[in-house]
Design a protein around this motif. Structure first.
Motif, short mmCIF file in Angstrom:
data_model
loop_
_atom_site.label_atom_id
_atom_site.label_comp_id
_atom_site.label_asym_id
_atom_site.label_seq_id
_atom_site.Cartn_x
_atom_site.Cartn_y
_atom_site.Cartn_z
N GLU A 1 0.82 -1.21 0.00
CA GLU A 1 0.00 0.00 0.00
C GLU A 1 0.86 1.26 0.00
O GLU A 1 0.42 2.31 -0.46
N TRP A 2 2.06 1.18 0.52
CA TRP A 2 2.98 2.31 0.50
C TRP A 2 3.62 2.49 -0.88
O TRP A 2 3.77 3.61 -1.36
N LEU A 3 3.93 1.37 -1.53
CA LEU A 3 4.70 1.44 -2.77
C LEU A 3 3.89 1.22 -4.05
O LEU A 3 4.23 1.78 -5.09
N ILE A 4 2.84 0.39 -4.00
CA ILE A 4 2.23 -0.08 -5.24
C ILE A 4 0.81 0.44 -5.43
O ILE A 4 0.51 1.10 -6.42
N GLU A 5 -0.09 0.15 -4.50
CA GLU A 5 -1.49 0.54 -4.70
C GLU A 5 -2.19 0.74 -3.36
O GLU A 5 -2.02 -0.04 -2.44
N TYR A 6 -2.93 1.83 -3.29
CA TYR A 6 -3.73 2.13 -2.09
C TYR A 6 -5.07 2.68 -2.55
O TYR A 6 -5.13 3.56 -3.41
N VAL A 7 -6.14 2.14 -1.99
CA VAL A 7 -7.49 2.59 -2.33
C VAL A 7 -7.94 3.61 -1.29
O VAL A 7 -7.90 3.33 -0.09
N TYR A 8 -8.35 4.78 -1.76
CA TYR A 8 -8.69 5.89 -0.87
C TYR A 8 -10.12 6.33 -1.12
O TYR A 8 -10.56 6.42 -2.28
N VAL A 9 -10.87 6.60 -0.06
CA VAL A 9 -12.23 7.11 -0.16
C VAL A 9 -12.23 8.54 0.36
O VAL A 9 -11.91 8.77 1.53
N ASP A 10 -12.55 9.50 -0.49
CA ASP A 10 -12.51 10.90 -0.07
C ASP A 10 -13.77 11.25 0.74
O ASP A 10 -14.70 10.43 0.84
N PRO A 11 -13.82 12.44 1.36
CA PRO A 11 -14.98 12.81 2.19
C PRO A 11 -16.31 12.77 1.45
O PRO A 11 -17.36 12.67 2.07
N LYS A 12 -16.29 12.85 0.11
CA LYS A 12 -17.54 12.79 -0.65
C LYS A 12 -17.98 11.35 -0.91
O LYS A 12 -19.05 11.12 -1.49
N GLY A 13 -17.17 10.38 -0.52
CA GLY A 13 -17.52 8.99 -0.74
C GLY A 13 -17.00 8.42 -2.04
O GLY A 13 -17.27 7.26 -2.37
N ASP A 14 -16.22 9.21 -2.79
CA ASP A 14 -15.67 8.73 -4.06
C ASP A 14 -14.42 7.90 -3.80
O ASP A 14 -13.58 8.25 -2.94
N HIS A 15 -14.29 6.79 -4.56
CA HIS A 15 -13.15 5.91 -4.42
C HIS A 15 -12.05 6.29 -5.41
O HIS A 15 -12.33 6.56 -6.58
N TYR A 16 -10.82 6.29 -4.91
CA TYR A 16 -9.67 6.56 -5.78
C TYR A 16 -8.61 5.49 -5.52
O TYR A 16 -8.42 5.05 -4.38
N GLU A 17 -7.94 5.12 -6.56
CA GLU A 17 -6.79 4.22 -6.43
C GLU A 17 -5.54 5.02 -6.75
O GLU A 17 -5.43 5.61 -7.82
N VAL A 18 -4.62 5.07 -5.80
CA VAL A 18 -3.36 5.78 -6.02
C VAL A 18 -2.23 4.77 -6.10
O VAL A 18 -2.32 3.68 -5.53
N ASN A 19 -1.20 5.13 -6.82
CA ASN A 19 -0.07 4.23 -7.00
C ASN A 19 0.83 4.23 -5.77
O ASN A 19 2.01 4.61 -5.83
N GLY A 20 0.26 3.83 -4.67
CA GLY A 20 1.01 3.79 -3.42
C GLY A 20 0.91 5.11 -2.66
O GLY A 20 0.87 6.20 -3.25
N LEU A 21 0.82 5.02 -1.32
CA LEU A 21 0.71 6.22 -0.49
C LEU A 21 1.93 7.12 -0.60
O LEU A 21 1.85 8.33 -0.35
N ARG A 22 3.06 6.55 -0.95
CA ARG A 22 4.28 7.35 -1.12
C ARG A 22 4.06 8.47 -2.13
O ARG A 22 4.63 9.56 -2.00
N GLN A 23 3.21 8.22 -3.14
CA GLN A 23 2.96 9.21 -4.18
C GLN A 23 2.17 10.42 -3.67
O GLN A 23 2.09 11.43 -4.36
N ALA A 24 1.60 10.31 -2.47
CA ALA A 24 0.86 11.44 -1.92
C ALA A 24 1.78 12.64 -1.71
O ALA A 24 1.33 13.79 -1.70
N PHE A 25 3.10 12.38 -1.53
CA PHE A 25 4.07 13.46 -1.33
C PHE A 25 4.73 13.89 -2.64
O PHE A 25 5.63 14.73 -2.62
N GLU A 26 4.30 13.29 -3.76
CA GLU A 26 4.85 13.61 -5.08
C GLU A 26 6.38 13.58 -5.08
O GLU A 26 7.05 14.56 -5.44
N PRO A 27 6.98 12.47 -4.68
CA PRO A 27 8.45 12.40 -4.59
C PRO A 27 9.10 12.47 -5.97
O PRO A 27 8.60 11.89 -6.94
N GLN A 28 10.20 13.16 -6.05
CA GLN A 28 10.97 13.29 -7.29
C GLN A 28 12.29 12.55 -7.17
O GLN A 28 13.30 13.00 -7.70
#
Length: 577
Positions: free
Chosen positions: A476-503
């Motif tokens: 979930e940190w590196l590959i895939e994490y499913v996130y539900v925002d406050p509106k109830g919409d589901h999003y799949e992000v390529n790992g939680l690490r990407q939340a910080f937009e690392p370069q």
């Protein structure tokens, strides 16, 4: 064979009962056999372990068993509890939930534990209620006596409490735009838009662009300062502008020094208000890091107001004064931090079990919703509002850092700072210390031992009491994490690490997306996280010392020692949370 004997000791399972049960001990053994027949091995272990905790910790003390102070029961204490169970008649179990509730109240057991162990005992008692031998023992159809519920509050009480809470929370609702009816004047909105554009894509070479998440955080602080000026500073809405925060005067003019003094006075007044206790009309803040952050944002506002002077290398009195104030505040914050650590230097983590307890605490924080405290019986949901994705990501990062420092033999801090996600020959070897990789279903961490050799270590995939396993957190940190925002919409992000937009390719990253440039940054995270959880200090070098003390007592490989110690702790947490 030893393992089977150990499991019998753990669960209290003796020889099968051949006659009709007469006591709680007999009923317990029948329940163990039934659960092991109906459930999978792992599920049965969890069910039996929690039920046993519910009985020994939170039921038997009401009926006379002296409570045990330690987390884990010794063999002698276990046998003592099992013998005591033989004295409890079956008909007493009808009052089990009431007795348990008395123990909860007497020991001020947290709501979360009450729910866990009340449910475990209730399942056991409902199972007993269905058995013919239990019906015979109580002389008819058994009925479980429920504990008394607290009296319901009247509608007027609820309204009064709500009014009190709203009045109490008022100081927190002060940012411009968050209170219903707030209006941002057109001139100010244009300035805020220009500030955003300036920070994201500056048109002057003297300034560097920043990420949108950074700008959003800065604008939130700006709205707070503007809201404070509007609600507490007596500034009319139409007069609000960024010049209120950073007064402008031509560089070198007679008014420049006066503008600087006016800006510093405003900053000082705002920070003083933040520190003022809530009961006296302030914010009640004690967070020096937050105050430093406010100063940094106001300094950026001043750079925006004076951007043309700065690009021409002109000295701006207000900016110089703000820089000086920021240095003073930082020095004071550092001094207070050192005093706090020095005053508590005797309170240091001294056992490896304490390290593992910190790891488990951090794992419990890896939730998309924060746990609610002091929940009432009218709150069946035990979680609060959805946390921002970056907050969840930061929780994961801390947990994984501590886990990799303890689930496998701890290494030097720079190893974790320079750990990359996967091997990359394009990166100079001097810039990385090791990498993670998958082989089949297993994860490994390979660390350079010298310039020509590397040492791969298999990362254990521990299974936790809630059914999750360690590899899930890595993925979930590196590959895939499913996130539900406050509106109830589901999003799949390529790992939680990407939340910080690392370069960069490094495993751990700063909140602004940059890599950790200094080893001391990770050392600080370890020290402050440990202190915040336990009130005790911990440094990476202490991890090595504590772990070395463990391996000196055995001839096993260090990696095997780390795995065994972590597994034993997780199992003990499973049985007695």
């Amino acid at each position: 064979m030893q393992k089977n004997q150990g499991e019998k000791f753990l669960l209290g399972l003796m020889e099968p009962i051949k006659t009709s049960p007469k006591s709680l001990f007999d009923a317990w053994n029948c329940y163990v056999v039934d659960v092991q027949t109906r459930q999978s091995e792992r599920q049965a272990y969890m069910t039996i372990a929690r039920t046993k905790t519910a009985i020994i910790r939170y039921l038997l003390p009401h009926w006379g068993l002296p409570p045990f102070s330690k987390t884990n029961l010794t063999r002698q204490e276990n046998e003592q509890a099992l013998d005591f169970m033989k004295q409890i008649e079956l008909k007493q179990l009808q009052f089990g939930l009431v007795a348990q509730d008395h123990v909860f109240q007497a020991n001020q057991v947290p709501d979360r534990l009450q729910r866990t162990y009340r449910a475990a005992l209730n399942r056991f008692l409902l199972w007993c209620q269905e058995q013919d031998w239990f019906k015979a023992a109580v002389g008819g159809e058994p009925k479980l006596v429920q504990p008394l519920k607290p009296p319901k509050r009247s509608a007027e009480e609820i309204r009064k409490n709500k009014r009190d809470l709203q009045a109490y929370d008022m100081p927190y609702q002060y940012a411009l735009g968050v209170v219903k009816g707030d209006v941002i004047n057109l001139k100010l909105q244009q300035e805020l838009n220009a500030y955003r554009q300036f920070r994201l894509a500056p048109d002057l070479p003297a300034f560097k662009p920043v990420k949108s998440i950074t700008v959003d955080q800065e604008l939130a602080t700006i709205h707070q300062v503007l809201g404070w000026l509007y609600r507490f500073g007596g500034v009319n809405n139409d007069d609000l502008s960024l010049n209120c925060i950073a007064p402008y005067a031509e560089s070198g003019s007679p008014d420049a020094e006066a503008a600087a003094q006016q800006g510093i006075a405003l900053v000082s007044d705002y920070i003083t208000w933040l520190q003022t206790p809530l009961a006296e009309g302030g914010r009640g803040s004690t967070n020096k890091h937050y105050e430093l952050g406010v100063l940094a944002v106001l300094l950026n506002v001043a750079r925006f107001i004076y951007r043309h002077e700065v690009s021409q290398n002109q000295s701006v009195a207000l900016i110089q004064a703000l820089k000086k104030l920021k240095r003073q505040q930082y020095s004071l914050s550092l001094q207070q931090s050192e005093q706090r650590v020095s005053a508590n230097a005797k309170d240091r983590v001294t056992e490896w079990k304490e390290v593992l307890a910190i790891v488990e605490h951090l794992r419990s924080e890896c939730l998309p919703r924060a746990l609610l405290k002091n929940q009432t019986r009218k709150q069946p949901i035990q979680y609060g509002h959805l946390r921002p994705l970056t907050a969840v990501a930061q929780s994961y990062q801390k947990f994984l850092l501590f886990a990799l420092m303890s689930y496998i033999p701890p290494n030097r801090p720079q190893v974790y700072r320079n750990l990359i996600i996967k091997q990359d020959n394009a990166i100079p070897q001097a810039d990385w210390s090791g990498y993670l990789y998958q082989n089949g279903k297993s994860w490994y961490m390979s660390v350079w031992q010298d310039a020509k050799s590397e040492s791969p270590l298999k990362i254990p995939n521990f299974e936790y009491p809630d059914g999750r396993c360690f590899y899930q957190y890595l993925q979930e940190w590196l590959i895939e994490y499913v996130y539900v925002d406050p509106k109830g919409d589901h999003y799949e992000v390529n790992g939680l690490r990407q939340a910080f937009e690392p370069q960069h390719p490094y495993l751990f990253t700063r909140k602004n997306g940059e890599r950790y440039k200094r080893t001391t940054e990770l050392t600080k995270i370890v020290r402050e996280t440990s202190y915040g959880i336990t009130g005790k200090t911990l440094a990476p070098r202490q991890l090595n010392a504590l772990f070395n003390a463990q391996i000196q007592q055995t001839e096993l490989e260090s990696s095997e020692v780390a795995r065994i110690l972590a597994q034993e702790f997780i199992d003990s947490y499973l049985v007695f949370e």
